[in-house]
Write a protein that holds these residues in place. Sequence first.
Motif, PDB file in Angstrom:
ATOM      1  N   VAL A 233       0.000   1.073  13.213  1.00 52.64           N
ATOM      2  CA  VAL A 233       1.050   1.662  12.339  1.00 52.64           C
ATOM      3  C   VAL A 233       0.620   2.800  11.464  1.00 52.64           C
ATOM      4  O   VAL A 233      -0.462   2.730  11.088  1.00 52.64           O
ATOM      5  CB  VAL A 233       1.935   0.576  11.361  1.00 52.64           C
ATOM      6  N   GLN A 234       1.501   3.978  11.389  1.00 52.78           N
ATOM      7  CA  GLN A 234       1.069   4.966  10.765  1.00 52.78           C
ATOM      8  C   GLN A 234       1.759   4.912   9.358  1.00 52.78           C
ATOM      9  O   GLN A 234       3.112   4.918   9.201  1.00 52.78           O
ATOM     10  CB  GLN A 234       1.479   6.205  11.319  1.00 52.78           C
ATOM     11  N   LEU A 235       1.001   4.967   8.233  1.00 54.53           N
ATOM     12  CA  LEU A 235       1.612   4.649   6.927  1.00 54.53           C
ATOM     13  C   LEU A 235       1.199   5.816   5.996  1.00 54.53           C
ATOM     14  O   LEU A 235       0.220   6.252   6.034  1.00 54.53           O
ATOM     15  CB  LEU A 235       0.931   3.362   6.171  1.00 54.53           C
ATOM     16  N   ASP A 236       2.510   6.330   5.295  1.00 52.89           N
ATOM     17  CA  ASP A 236       2.242   7.430   4.517  1.00 52.89           C
ATOM     18  C   ASP A 236       1.456   6.692   3.199  1.00 52.89           C
ATOM     19  O   ASP A 236       1.253   5.599   2.681  1.00 52.89           O
ATOM     20  CB  ASP A 236       3.450   8.063   3.971  1.00 52.89           C
ATOM     21  N   GLU A 237       1.166   7.568   2.232  1.00 47.62           N
ATOM     22  CA  GLU A 237       0.515   7.376   0.941  1.00 47.62           C
ATOM     23  C   GLU A 237       1.290   6.173   0.280  1.00 47.62           C
ATOM     24  O   GLU A 237       0.700   5.319  -0.779  1.00 47.62           O
ATOM     25  CB  GLU A 237       0.137   8.323   0.145  1.00 47.62           C
ATOM     26  N   GLU A 238       2.376   6.442  -0.062  1.00 46.25           N
ATOM     27  CA  GLU A 238       3.554   5.744  -0.860  1.00 46.25           C
ATOM     28  C   GLU A 238       3.373   4.299  -0.090  1.00 46.25           C
ATOM     29  O   GLU A 238       3.324   3.101  -0.663  1.00 46.25           O
ATOM     30  CB  GLU A 238       4.897   6.256  -0.850  1.00 46.25           C
ATOM     31  N   ARG A 239       3.656   4.044   1.249  1.00 52.08           N
ATOM     32  CA  ARG A 239       3.423   2.666   1.851  1.00 52.08           C
ATOM     33  C   ARG A 239       2.159   2.077   1.634  1.00 52.08           C
ATOM     34  O   ARG A 239       2.106   0.934   1.514  1.00 52.08           O
ATOM     35  CB  ARG A 239       3.794   3.013   3.502  1.00 52.08           C
ATOM     36  N   LYS A 240       0.986   2.979   1.792  1.00 49.24           N
ATOM     37  CA  LYS A 240      -0.243   2.523   1.559  1.00 49.24           C
ATOM     38  C   LYS A 240      -0.263   1.787   0.262  1.00 49.24           C
ATOM     39  O   LYS A 240      -0.940   0.722   0.102  1.00 49.24           O
ATOM     40  CB  LYS A 240      -1.309   3.353   2.004  1.00 49.24           C
ATOM     41  N   ALA A 241       0.126   2.422  -0.897  1.00 52.26           N
ATOM     42  CA  ALA A 241       0.060   1.896  -2.240  1.00 52.26           C
ATOM     43  C   ALA A 241       0.828   0.540  -2.255  1.00 52.26           C
ATOM     44  O   ALA A 241       0.278  -0.234  -3.048  1.00 52.26           O
ATOM     45  CB  ALA A 241       0.580   3.063  -3.292  1.00 52.26           C
ATOM     46  N   ALA A 242       1.979   0.454  -1.756  1.00 49.47           N
ATOM     47  CA  ALA A 242       2.767  -0.664  -1.730  1.00 49.47           C
ATOM     48  C   ALA A 242       2.247  -1.917  -1.031  1.00 49.47           C
ATOM     49  O   ALA A 242       2.276  -2.973  -1.440  1.00 49.47           O
ATOM     50  CB  ALA A 242       4.384  -0.339  -1.165  1.00 49.47           C
ATOM     51  N   MET A 243       1.392  -1.534   0.207  1.00 54.04           N
ATOM     52  CA  MET A 243       0.847  -2.529   0.899  1.00 54.04           C
ATOM     53  C   MET A 243      -0.518  -2.949  -0.109  1.00 54.04           C
ATOM     54  O   MET A 243      -0.467  -4.244  -0.011  1.00 54.04           O
ATOM     55  CB  MET A 243       0.281  -1.976   2.151  1.00 54.04           C
ATOM     56  N   VAL A 244      -1.112  -2.181  -0.602  1.00 48.85           N
ATOM     57  CA  VAL A 244      -2.352  -2.470  -1.518  1.00 48.85           C
ATOM     58  C   VAL A 244      -1.847  -3.360  -2.502  1.00 48.85           C
ATOM     59  O   VAL A 244      -2.365  -4.384  -2.828  1.00 48.85           O
ATOM     60  CB  VAL A 244      -3.037  -1.386  -2.133  1.00 48.85           C
ATOM     61  N   SER A 245      -0.651  -3.100  -3.185  1.00 45.91           N
ATOM     62  CA  SER A 245      -0.201  -3.888  -4.294  1.00 45.91           C
ATOM     63  C   SER A 245       0.182  -5.213  -3.978  1.00 45.91           C
ATOM     64  O   SER A 245      -0.214  -6.225  -4.641  1.00 45.91           O
ATOM     65  CB  SER A 245       0.998  -2.932  -4.932  1.00 45.91           C
ATOM     66  N   ASN A 246       0.854  -5.176  -2.559  1.00 45.25           N
ATOM     67  CA  ASN A 246       1.220  -6.695  -2.216  1.00 45.25           C
ATOM     68  C   ASN A 246       0.250  -7.478  -1.995  1.00 45.25           C
ATOM     69  O   ASN A 246      -0.007  -8.855  -2.137  1.00 45.25           O
ATOM     70  CB  ASN A 246       2.199  -6.390  -1.237  1.00 45.25           C
ATOM     71  N   LEU A 247      -0.715  -6.847  -1.466  1.00 40.87           N
ATOM     72  CA  LEU A 247      -2.057  -7.753  -0.896  1.00 40.87           C
ATOM     73  C   LEU A 247      -2.838  -8.270  -2.090  1.00 40.87           C
ATOM     74  O   LEU A 247      -3.107  -9.334  -2.094  1.00 40.87           O
ATOM     75  CB  LEU A 247      -3.099  -6.671   0.099  1.00 40.87           C
ATOM     76  N   LEU A 248      -3.106  -7.219  -2.939  1.00 38.70           N
ATOM     77  CA  LEU A 248      -3.707  -7.787  -4.212  1.00 38.70           C
ATOM     78  C   LEU A 248      -3.004  -8.807  -5.151  1.00 38.70           C
ATOM     79  O   LEU A 248      -3.693  -9.625  -5.434  1.00 38.70           O
ATOM     80  CB  LEU A 248      -4.041  -6.524  -4.987  1.00 38.70           C
ATOM     81  N   VAL A 249      -1.834  -8.816  -4.928  1.00 36.61           N
ATOM     82  CA  VAL A 249      -0.893  -9.874  -5.670  1.00 36.61           C
ATOM     83  C   VAL A 249      -1.058 -11.117  -4.911  1.00 36.61           C
ATOM     84  O   VAL A 249      -1.274 -12.145  -5.550  1.00 36.61           O
ATOM     85  CB  VAL A 249       0.552  -9.276  -5.736  1.00 36.61           C
TER      86      VAL A 249
END
Length: 267
Positions: A233-249
């Motif tokens: 999947v191709q993710l922009d910077e905003e989606r990458k930031a959201a994914m990183v935040s969710n994974l860290l939580v």
Amino acid sequence: MTLFGKYIGTLKENGFYWVNPFCSALNPAAETKLKQSGDVGNDSPLQIPAGKGSAGSSANSSASKKISLKVMTLNNSRQKINDCLGNPIEIGIAVMWRVTDTAKAVFNVDNYKEYLSLQCDSALRNIVRMYPYDVAENVDTTGDGQADEGSLRGSSEVVAERIRKEIQNKVSKAGLEIIEARITYLAYAPEIAAAMLQRQQASAIIDARKMIVDGAVGMVEMALERLSANEVVQLDEERKAAMVSNLLVVLCGNRDAQPIVNSGSLY
């Protein structure tokens, strides 16, 4: 034994001897009871019975003149001492010792048992004050001017050997040999034990959290790299930031995460 106040010798061998009737045997520590093997009298660490005219003293008058050359174990009472950081701790030691020169033991000191007990207390305080209870930064325990990781809890063998040497230097003039010294009890004093336990727990929690965060960051990096490498999947910077935040939580949380399935469009 002495003859008119002059030391004439010590009987150390087995056998039957003719002795000058004017000789008298001396043992000034005969009635001193230390908390140690061989002469434990009661629960007190030091006992000196009342006058020599008592029944017990007269009954043991012949044995009281003998000086034992056996290896004895002195178990001194626990002491409260401040370590090099000023924290009060309680520590106890056991000292294995024996008499090697009976003349020095009798004539060089007033009471060699009391002398040994006091020197053990003094040496213990001198050595313990050089060490922290646990490893501390910028602490020099060896005296070479360089910080090291010496501590009472982690360097017990080194501390015990330094205590033995310290005691030996003090009691050599009394004809005593210190064979070994061991730490038998070591703990924080009751007034700070609870606070130090909380400190240790906090340190353990911080170390565990550091490990969890390091692992979580590595897993997030690996997930992003795999998604990009396989072109899943191709993710922009905003989606990458959201994914990183969710994974860290999810990875760093104390409880299991409740998954939410997105049935709509990704965008």
